[in-house]
Scaffold this active site. Sequence first.
Site, PDB file in Angstrom:
ATOM      1  N   CYS A  91      57.006 -47.110  40.823  1.00 31.83           N
ATOM      2  CA  CYS A  91      56.759 -45.838  40.144  1.00 31.83           C
ATOM      3  C   CYS A  91      55.386 -45.774  39.481  1.00 31.83           C
ATOM      4  O   CYS A  91      54.882 -44.682  39.212  1.00 31.83           O
ATOM      5  CB  CYS A  91      57.850 -45.569  39.107  1.00 31.83           C
ATOM      6  SG  CYS A  91      59.480 -45.299  39.814  1.00 31.83           S
ATOM      7  N   HIS A 345      59.564 -36.236  39.072  1.00 32.59           N
ATOM      8  CA  HIS A 345      59.057 -37.597  39.248  1.00 32.59           C
ATOM      9  C   HIS A 345      58.825 -37.886  40.731  1.00 32.59           C
ATOM     10  O   HIS A 345      59.606 -38.587  41.365  1.00 32.59           O
ATOM     11  CB  HIS A 345      60.072 -38.571  38.648  1.00 32.59           C
ATOM     12  CG  HIS A 345      59.662 -40.010  38.663  1.00 32.59           C
ATOM     13  ND1 HIS A 345      58.369 -40.436  38.915  1.00 32.59           N
ATOM     14  CD2 HIS A 345      60.387 -41.146  38.464  1.00 32.59           C
ATOM     15  CE1 HIS A 345      58.323 -41.760  38.855  1.00 32.59           C
ATOM     16  NE2 HIS A 345      59.539 -42.216  38.599  1.00 32.59           N
ATOM     17  N   CYS A 375      57.548 -47.453  33.373  1.00 31.99           N
ATOM     18  CA  CYS A 375      58.435 -48.502  33.873  1.00 31.99           C
ATOM     19  C   CYS A 375      58.447 -48.456  35.394  1.00 31.99           C
ATOM     20  O   CYS A 375      58.205 -47.410  36.000  1.00 31.99           O
ATOM     21  CB  CYS A 375      59.839 -48.327  33.325  1.00 31.99           C
ATOM     22  SG  CYS A 375      60.651 -46.772  33.789  1.00 31.99           S
TER      23      CYS A 375
END
Length: 389
Positions: A91, A345, A375
């Site tokens: 990510c 996202h 994260c």
Amino acid sequence: MRDAVIVEAVRTPIGKGKPNGFLAQVHPVELLAHTLRSLVERSGVDPALIDDVIGGTVDQVGEQAMNTTRYAALSAGFPETVPATTVDRQCGSSQQAVHFAAQGVLSGAYDIVVACGVESMSRVPMWSNVPPGKDPFGPGIAARYPDGLVPQGISAELIAAKWSLTREQMDAFAVTSHHRAAAAWEQGLFDAEVAPLDGVSRDESVRPGTTPEILAGLKPAYHDPVFAERFPQIEWNITAGNASPINDGASAVLITSSETAARLGLRPLARLHSFAVTGSDPVLMLTGVIPATDKVLRRANLSIDDIDLFEVNEAFASVVLAWRQETGADLAKVNVHGGAIALGHPLGASGTRLTTTLVHAMRERGARYALQTMCEAGGLANAMILEAV
């Protein structure tokens, strides 16, 4: 002393990562190409001067295979002489691209570089790069973690349990994210960062009418009897409402030195001050933002109270709320224009999306220091501090 500054930052609107999403018909190479074209058009920089294009993409398979960033740069009309590469830190892939780009400028290896990212989750779903029946971890990981690793949703539940986060707290945080994002759109605060595409000019996942009562009606998203037996402490409070959705989008930032910016007549938006990356427990997986924040603050010789704005990726509400408990940060300064729970996202694009939103928010609010952290799967995290110029 040589520095690194951001002189332009743009993103697409973020679409739902579903077949009927606003951007589902746009090839991921074209999503990224759109931001690259917008970046050079808005800055006025001759793309022939760009030393490298560093892009983040998570699921590098299918339509996102074969070094997507290179073909996006070519599709954007950049000269063939401009190189490009694609990186994967899950990510945080495009935040890592920012780190690499800035560090290249600081070292003198680059004068002008683009950091960017893309993910089309409608066309290349999560885990598309792991064929059925294949093990991406190998026997050494199985030996080191004999009970097995877990999906991110289970990690988010474990974090909620460890930090005693209630369903009500997480739902309230999610509602705030949607309301802040909706207010930012209504106030025109995203206009400077969003490059409309194919008639789409707003983020598709923002729900202005979301309330705690609506979110309270959602069922747990990750309940599994096997994990319930293994982790009896889990209360199963993570839902689709207090977690980020799946999305399509792209984003890009243009990085150079103050000296080069002055020579080319470019206006710096922010200076890239300090960087950190950390590893953490790959079962809890998403807690790396806590040590990463501490590490980058120590490197910058700053305290949490010195930071005026934060962008902490809202993969799950539990991640940000646990980070807040450990750091003592003021939530009023965190994701002030909403976060990933509302905005979306799109994995590989999220790092530079956060950076884009952050540099524009810094200018709008007169912030001196800002901190971004994300994260990442596998127990990883990136953190960086930006400074007003």
